[in-house]
Design an enzyme around this catalytic site. Structure first.
Site, mmCIF file in Angstrom:
data_model
loop_
_atom_site.group_PDB
_atom_site.id
_atom_site.type_symbol
_atom_site.label_atom_id
_atom_site.label_comp_id
_atom_site.label_asym_id
_atom_site.label_seq_id
_atom_site.Cartn_x
_atom_site.Cartn_y
_atom_site.Cartn_z
ATOM 1 N N GLY A 113 -14.008 -0.491 3.821
ATOM 2 C CA GLY A 113 -12.712 -0.874 4.376
ATOM 3 C C GLY A 113 -12.654 -2.365 4.687
ATOM 4 N N TRP B 298 -3.875 6.157 2.712
ATOM 5 C CA TRP B 298 -5.264 5.682 2.816
ATOM 6 C C TRP B 298 -5.988 6.458 3.909
ATOM 7 C CZ3 TRP B 298 -2.464 2.695 -0.282
ATOM 8 C CH2 TRP B 298 -3.113 1.842 -1.183
ATOM 9 N N TYR C 262 -8.165 -12.050 4.989
ATOM 10 C CA TYR C 262 -8.544 -10.626 4.976
ATOM 11 C C TYR C 262 -9.751 -10.357 5.884
ATOM 12 C CZ TYR C 262 -7.485 -6.222 2.502
ATOM 13 O OH TYR C 262 -7.075 -4.948 2.174
ATOM 14 N N GLN D 80 -14.072 6.177 2.569
ATOM 15 C CA GLN D 80 -13.777 5.081 3.503
ATOM 16 C C GLN D 80 -14.387 5.459 4.856
ATOM 17 O OE1 GLN D 80 -9.541 4.198 3.746
ATOM 18 N NE2 GLN D 80 -9.874 2.086 3.138
ATOM 19 N N ARG E 277 -5.726 -12.980 0.916
ATOM 20 C CA ARG E 277 -6.278 -11.857 0.150
ATOM 21 C C ARG E 277 -7.613 -12.258 -0.505
ATOM 22 N NH1 ARG E 277 -4.783 -6.813 0.684
ATOM 23 N NH2 ARG E 277 -5.511 -6.477 -1.428
ATOM 24 N N GLU F 86 -0.526 -6.458 9.489
ATOM 25 C CA GLU F 86 -1.756 -5.769 9.072
ATOM 26 C C GLU F 86 -2.975 -6.330 9.813
ATOM 27 O OE1 GLU F 86 -2.423 -6.251 4.888
ATOM 28 O OE2 GLU F 86 -4.157 -4.899 4.849
ATOM 29 N N TYR G 287 0.864 -1.203 0.000
ATOM 30 C CA TYR G 287 0.000 0.000 0.000
ATOM 31 C C TYR G 287 0.895 1.245 0.000
ATOM 32 C CZ TYR G 287 -3.457 -3.359 1.896
ATOM 33 O OH TYR G 287 -4.282 -4.433 2.113
ATOM 34 N N ASP H 220 -13.150 -5.114 2.842
ATOM 35 C CA ASP H 220 -13.325 -5.445 1.428
ATOM 36 C C ASP H 220 -14.108 -6.725 1.118
ATOM 37 O OD1 ASP H 220 -11.499 -3.395 1.647
ATOM 38 O OD2 ASP H 220 -10.054 -4.243 0.252
HETATM 39 C C1 DGY Z 1 -6.764 -2.951 -1.188
HETATM 40 O O1 DGY Z 1 -6.227 -2.606 -2.235
HETATM 41 O O2 DGY Z 1 -6.635 -4.068 -0.687
HETATM 42 C C2 DGY Z 1 -7.535 -1.989 -0.429
HETATM 43 O O3 DGY Z 1 -8.221 -2.535 0.615
HETATM 44 C C3 DGY Z 1 -8.417 -1.156 -1.305
HETATM 45 O O4 DGY Z 1 -8.455 0.055 -0.693
#
Ligand code: DGY
Length: 447
Positions: free
Chosen positions: A163, A34, A358, A103, A197, A402, A30, A165
């Site tokens: 947020g 954000w 995730y 967000q 992911r 994370e 990232y 996802d």
């Molecule tokens: C990502 O790219 O995983 C984010 O959560 C999108 O903002």
């Protein structure tokens, strides 16, 4: 085992990720700023004793604010090859380039903490006066563009806007979105274990929506009418509500005598009306049968019956009744019993629970912080303590990841992660000097 012993300190993680006034969540995965990460990370800078840097994080985020008031979920301050979808995919023509969605706006609640807990009063007053008008416009935008029918429930147009996802909550609404018909290359799965992911199935639809916003020139009316994904997200609604309350309190307390009520009187009146509407509107999302709040697919008119941490965030908003809060407190206790490195983002008994993928089961410490505040404010100190202990266990087991496998405590996703380090500095293991300064400022600990 204590993973912190041979790792970077929390403050070093923030410094590592500092790209000049803004902090990337983690390098590589990232590489930009954000929205909700920036807010949470500002608390880390505050707790590390760098108040000026904390406010700078807020200012740099607001550099991305659109003329209509929206504060985007990503501000692309620089170039980076390691992230998809980058600015060219979003196609937003402004400088700095940004994404086209928002967000969860935890920013206002964080600013209240920065203002109240900052030791340098002159700095706090100057920065609050400079940043508050933008944040008020941000909240007005949410209520105006995302709740044009005044239901009291703002909507979101993309799972990224929550947020959370790939939360199971969005499986149903996302099924109504077509897949994008162009090839694309993801970067995330080359940087972290793909089993942590979202799947390609979800990404095909995430990118369809990005293109859809662009094709419709980000027109608020068109998106509200035609966006194939329109969800009343209980976490977004709750965090916005808490933020609006905190904004109003900041103006009304006006400890610094900045004349905030006079300057923003009309906006505050409108925000108060929005608060009242949400207090009523959110009750349509309570399930008495299940004992928690639900999100709703506004296109299909269906309540989304998945037990996720989103449904408990009304505690943070303060919109649950005492009886509702107690039922959610009981639920949280057995939730933590089933996944000790919690709070698992999806309840462990759910058929869609995946402890390391995730938002389908791992625990996230910034959510835990909000849940703990909510529990504490409803008088549920035992639950708040248990959430705090589970969060401390995650960092002790794996360091500043994370998110965490909620069953084993294994670190997942990006490493040396800013918001986890910030939560450690601010909430879980604050430095003595910071704790003392909060006490001197008369701050009562929430969680
Ligand atoms: C990502 O790219 O995983 C984010 O959560 C999108 O903002």
């Amino acid at each position: 085992m204590n993973a912190k012993l041979d790792a970077l300190s929390a403050h070093d993680v923030l410094k590592l990720n500092d790209l000049g006034g803004y902090t990337v969540p983690t390098r590589g995965l990232y590489p930009f700023q954000w929205n909700w990460d920036a807010a949470i990370t500002a608390l880390g800078w505050l707790a590390a004793g760098d108040e000026a840097r904390a406010w700078r994080e807020v200012e740099r985020l607001l550099e991305g604010q659109w003329d209509n008031g929206m504060v985007p979920h990503i501000v692309f301050h620089g170039d980076a090859e390691t992230y998809f979808p980058g600015p060219e995919v979003w196609g937003v023509k402004r400088s700095p380039a940004t994404s086209a969605i928002s967000q969860p706006p935890v920013l206002a609640s964080v600013m209240k903490l920065l203002f109240e807990q900052g030791r340098d009063r002159r700095l706090a007053e100057e920065k609050l006066a400079a940043t508050l008008p933008g944040v008020i416009r941000y909240h007005l935008w949410f209520y105006r563009d995302r709740d044009p029918e005044h239901t009291g429930r703002v909507c979101s147009y993309h799972p990224w806007e929550s947020g959370m996802d790939n939360s199971p909550q969005w499986d149903g609404p996302l099924a109504g979105v077509p897949p994008v018909d162009a090839e694309y290359v993801r970067r995330d799965t080359g940087l972290v274990d793909p089993s942590e992911r979202p799947h390609k199935y979800e990404y095909d639809r995430y990118i369809y929506l990005v293109k859809f916003f662009q094709q419709n020139a980000h027109d608020a009316e068109v998106l509200y009418r035609d966006c194939p994904y329109r969800v009343e997200d209980i976490s977004l609604i709750s965090i916005l509500h808490r933020g609006t309350r905190d904004l109003i309190a900041l103006c009304e307390e006006d400890a610094a005598g900045l004349g905030l009520v006079n300057t923003h009187g009309e906006a505050l009146f409108s925000l108060k009306q929005s608060l009242a509407r949400t207090e009523e509107g959110v009750q349509a999302l309570w399930s008495d049968e299940l004992g928690y709040f639900l999100s709703r697919d506004a296109r299909a008119n269906v309540l989304l019956e998945h037990v996720t941490t989103a449904g408990i965030l009304p505690l943070f908003a303060g919109v649950a009744s005492t009886a509702q809060a107690q039922r959610m407190g009981g639920l949280l206790e057995e939730w933590l019993a089933q996944a000790p490195f919690g709070v698992a983002s999806t309840h462990p008994a759910s058929t869609r629970f995946e402890p390391k993928r995730y938002w389908r089961g791992p625990s996230w410490l910034h959510i835990n912080w909000m849940l703990a505040i909510g529990c504490e404010e409803y008088g549920m100190s035992r639950e708040a303590d248990r959430i705090k202990q589970a969060s401390q266990k995650c960092i002790a087991a794996a360091g500043y990841y994370e998110y965490f496998n909620s069953v084993t405590g294994e670190g997942c996703g990006g490493r040396d992660f800013s918001w986890t380090a910030a939560m450690d500095l601010y909430w879980l293991n604050p430095l003595e000097s910071f704790t003392a300064s909060k006490a001197a400022a008369g701050v009562v600990e929430a969680p």
